[in-house]
Design a protein around this motif. Structure first.
Motif, mmCIF file in Angstrom:
data_model
loop_
_atom_site.group_PDB
_atom_site.id
_atom_site.type_symbol
_atom_site.label_atom_id
_atom_site.label_comp_id
_atom_site.label_asym_id
_atom_site.label_seq_id
_atom_site.Cartn_x
_atom_site.Cartn_y
_atom_site.Cartn_z
ATOM 1 N N ALA A 111 -4.607 -5.373 28.421
ATOM 2 C CA ALA A 111 -4.849 -6.217 27.248
ATOM 3 C C ALA A 111 -6.224 -6.011 26.626
ATOM 4 O O ALA A 111 -6.494 -6.509 25.529
ATOM 5 N N LEU A 112 -7.098 -5.291 27.309
ATOM 6 C CA LEU A 112 -8.433 -5.054 26.765
ATOM 7 C C LEU A 112 -8.384 -4.124 25.562
ATOM 8 O O LEU A 112 -7.510 -3.262 25.464
ATOM 9 N N ASN A 113 -9.348 -4.281 24.666
ATOM 10 C CA ASN A 113 -9.489 -3.362 23.539
ATOM 11 C C ASN A 113 -10.811 -2.627 23.660
ATOM 12 O O ASN A 113 -11.857 -3.251 23.891
ATOM 13 N N LEU A 114 -10.767 -1.318 23.562
ATOM 14 C CA LEU A 114 -11.988 -0.515 23.596
ATOM 15 C C LEU A 114 -12.083 0.281 22.302
ATOM 16 O O LEU A 114 -11.164 1.032 21.960
ATOM 17 N N SER A 115 -13.187 0.116 21.594
ATOM 18 C CA SER A 115 -13.388 0.863 20.357
ATOM 19 C C SER A 115 -13.841 2.282 20.678
ATOM 20 O O SER A 115 -14.242 2.583 21.812
ATOM 21 N N THR A 116 -13.791 3.136 19.682
ATOM 22 C CA THR A 116 -14.268 4.515 19.856
ATOM 23 C C THR A 116 -15.733 4.514 20.271
ATOM 24 O O THR A 116 -16.142 5.295 21.140
ATOM 25 N N LEU A 162 -22.225 1.874 37.196
ATOM 26 C CA LEU A 162 -21.471 0.649 36.935
ATOM 27 C C LEU A 162 -22.367 -0.461 36.378
ATOM 28 O O LEU A 162 -21.928 -1.268 35.551
ATOM 29 N N GLU A 163 -23.617 -0.494 36.822
ATOM 30 C CA GLU A 163 -24.558 -1.490 36.296
ATOM 31 C C GLU A 163 -24.792 -1.281 34.801
ATOM 32 O O GLU A 163 -25.006 -2.237 34.058
ATOM 33 N N LYS A 164 -24.746 -0.020 34.371
ATOM 34 C CA LYS A 164 -24.966 0.277 32.951
ATOM 35 C C LYS A 164 -23.813 -0.205 32.079
ATOM 36 O O LYS A 164 -24.021 -0.608 30.932
ATOM 37 N N ILE A 165 -22.591 -0.138 32.606
ATOM 38 C CA ILE A 165 -21.442 -0.539 31.784
ATOM 39 C C ILE A 165 -20.996 -1.980 32.036
ATOM 40 O O ILE A 165 -20.154 -2.496 31.314
ATOM 41 N N LYS A 166 -21.610 -2.623 33.027
ATOM 42 C CA LYS A 166 -21.225 -4.002 33.340
ATOM 43 C C LYS A 166 -21.424 -4.961 32.161
ATOM 44 O O LYS A 166 -20.572 -5.849 31.947
ATOM 45 N N PRO A 167 -22.507 -4.829 31.377
ATOM 46 C CA PRO A 167 -22.649 -5.736 30.231
ATOM 47 C C PRO A 167 -21.467 -5.664 29.264
ATOM 48 O O PRO A 167 -21.092 -6.675 28.666
ATOM 49 N N LEU A 168 -20.881 -4.473 29.122
ATOM 50 C CA LEU A 168 -19.709 -4.340 28.250
ATOM 51 C C LEU A 168 -18.520 -5.091 28.832
ATOM 52 O O LEU A 168 -17.783 -5.782 28.100
ATOM 53 N N ALA A 169 -18.334 -4.991 30.132
ATOM 54 C CA ALA A 169 -17.252 -5.730 30.785
ATOM 55 C C ALA A 169 -17.478 -7.233 30.623
ATOM 56 O O ALA A 169 -16.549 -7.985 30.293
ATOM 57 N N LEU A 186 -15.199 -5.139 36.161
ATOM 58 C CA LEU A 186 -15.460 -3.704 36.078
ATOM 59 C C LEU A 186 -14.175 -2.909 36.300
ATOM 60 O O LEU A 186 -13.932 -1.913 35.614
ATOM 61 N N ALA A 187 -13.365 -3.347 37.244
ATOM 62 C CA ALA A 187 -12.108 -2.650 37.526
ATOM 63 C C ALA A 187 -11.212 -2.609 36.290
ATOM 64 O O ALA A 187 -10.601 -1.579 35.983
ATOM 65 N N GLN A 188 -11.133 -3.718 35.566
ATOM 66 C CA GLN A 188 -10.307 -3.750 34.354
ATOM 67 C C GLN A 188 -10.845 -2.795 33.296
ATOM 68 O O GLN A 188 -10.076 -2.085 32.642
ATOM 69 N N LEU A 189 -12.164 -2.754 33.154
ATOM 70 C CA LEU A 189 -12.771 -1.857 32.180
ATOM 71 C C LEU A 189 -12.489 -0.395 32.543
ATOM 72 O O LEU A 189 -12.159 0.421 31.674
ATOM 73 N N VAL A 190 -12.611 -0.078 33.820
ATOM 74 C CA VAL A 190 -12.364 1.290 34.292
ATOM 75 C C VAL A 190 -10.903 1.677 34.072
ATOM 76 O O VAL A 190 -10.591 2.795 33.624
ATOM 77 N N LEU A 191 -9.979 0.788 34.384
ATOM 78 C CA LEU A 191 -8.558 1.076 34.204
ATOM 79 C C LEU A 191 -8.218 1.281 32.723
ATOM 80 O O LEU A 191 -7.450 2.187 32.371
ATOM 81 N N LYS A 192 -8.796 0.453 31.857
ATOM 82 C CA LYS A 192 -8.532 0.607 30.418
ATOM 83 C C LYS A 192 -9.081 1.936 29.915
ATOM 84 O O LYS A 192 -8.412 2.648 29.150
ATOM 85 N N TRP A 193 -10.286 2.301 30.345
ATOM 86 C CA TRP A 193 -10.865 3.597 29.966
ATOM 87 C C TRP A 193 -9.930 4.717 30.403
ATOM 88 O O TRP A 193 -9.713 5.682 29.667
ATOM 89 N N THR A 194 -9.354 4.580 31.586
ATOM 90 C CA THR A 194 -8.481 5.621 32.138
ATOM 91 C C THR A 194 -7.242 5.844 31.272
ATOM 92 O O THR A 194 -6.895 6.981 30.937
ATOM 93 N N ILE A 195 -6.567 4.772 30.895
ATOM 94 C CA ILE A 195 -5.329 4.935 30.117
ATOM 95 C C ILE A 195 -5.601 5.309 28.660
ATOM 96 O O ILE A 195 -4.667 5.679 27.936
ATOM 97 N N GLU A 196 -6.862 5.237 28.244
ATOM 98 C CA GLU A 196 -7.218 5.681 26.898
ATOM 99 C C GLU A 196 -7.696 7.133 26.895
ATOM 100 O O GLU A 196 -7.929 7.713 25.836
ATOM 101 N N ARG A 197 -7.816 7.725 28.077
ATOM 102 C CA ARG A 197 -8.270 9.109 28.189
ATOM 103 C C ARG A 197 -7.179 10.048 27.672
ATOM 104 O O ARG A 197 -5.990 9.863 28.001
#
Length: 327
Positions: free
Chosen positions: A309-314, A260-267, A274-285
């Protein structure tokens, strides 16, 4: 908020669906009822129109809370997803496990889905939810003592009566889904899926993709582990099942938090938790239709809703997956 259809049905659900297990208190320590009602209403205000519950969650408490929360909302503006097949008031079927109810009294849980039980459970749920139909009726766990055909012929009957709109399953294998479809059309399978628990991608998710069945991912935050708020030495309330869960060992918490520390800068870059980032990753799976996210209060439910509402690029998804592969 985004909305997606379940299978090829006409049922549109919010990609972040309110998971009401914790609202019932059972296995989560105590829950304050009014806070749980506020959490559901606040989620609805953010576009979360779908609520997933079950009779076993607090032995009726969660369904009652859901019924209270949506009583002033037009019924066709919310989607109620509930379940059947986990009984605490009978000793028929498969013994599942021993537990305690919300008052601390011992009780045994059985997986039972005989025809008469399915009909009874539906009637009881309709009363607790204060509604005359259920949008998605799901078997909670397979009952090996009852033929799957018998169980889903009962569900088909409920659909014919207008008490249930669509049939779904939870925790079913691909083979069990195929057997159930001999009696009724399924639109979904609700299965455990998270960044640290992806076993269902081996067989069940590919089956659902191939057969146009939606996947409802439960525990996408792995019961709070992926929020970054769980630290080594975490103390849980009495009755909280996480105290003995394998994901909450010291080693698991340390490994997960390092990821989580590694992906926190992206959040942080996106102004997200972090929870929002994880949830967005999940629904894009691939194959995942919605993510069930529980909340104990309005603040949590509003934050969960914000994930849509978050946007995650490829490239960003690739970065997350790369970091994940190192756990």
């Amino acid at each position: 908020m985004q909305y997606r259809k379940l299978g090829d049905s006409d049922l549109n659900v919010s990609v972040i669906t309110f998971g009401a297990w914790a609202a019932g208190g059972w296995m989560w320590g105590k829950t304050e009822r009014s806070q749980a009602v506020d959490a559901i209403r606040s989620a609805y205000d953010q576009g979360v129109t779908s609520i997933d519950t079950a009779p076993i969650y607090g032995q009726g408490t969660s369904e009652e809370i859901v019924g209270e929360a949506i009583k002033d909302i037009p019924r066709d503006q919310v989607q109620i997803l509930t379940k059947f097949g986990m009984r605490w008031d009978t000793s028929r079927g498969d013994f599942f496990f021993a537990s305690k109810d919300n008052s601390g009294k011992d009780m045994d849980i059985y997986k039972y889905a005989g025809k008469e039980s399915v009909i009874k459970e539906c009637e009881d749920s309709l009363k607790r939810l204060k509604t005359d139909y259920i949008d998605l009726y799901q078997i909670h766990w397979n009952d090996s003592t009852t033929p799957i055909i018998e169980t889903f012929e009962a569900v088909a009957s409920l659909i014919e009566q207008g008490k249930v709109r669509h049939a779904g399953v939870c925790n079913y294998t691909a083979a069990q889904m195929a057997e159930a479809e001999k009696a009724v059309k399924l639109v979904s399978n609700q299965i455990p899926f998270s960044m640290v628990n992806k076993k269902v991608e081996d067989e069940t998710v590919p089956y659902c993709i191939a057969n146009n069945k939606s996947v409802l991912a439960y525990s996408p935050l792995e019961r709070g582990l992926l929020t970054g708020k769980i630290k080594p030495g975490q103390k849980f309330q009495e009755g909280d099942h996480r105290s003995t869960n394998r994901f909450f060992t010291e080693e698991s918490i340390l490994k997960t938090n390092a990821f989580l520390e590694k992906i926190k800068p992206l959040a942080d870059e996106k102004g997200a938790t972090l929870a929002q980032l994880v949830l967005k990753w999940t629904i894009e799976r691939p194959g995942i239709t919605i993510a069930l996210a529980g909340a104990r209060d309005a603040t949590q439910s509003v934050q969960n809703a914000g994930a849509a509402a978050l946007n995650l690029s490829t490239e960003e998804i690739t970065f997350i997956n790369s970091a994940l592969s190192e756990i």
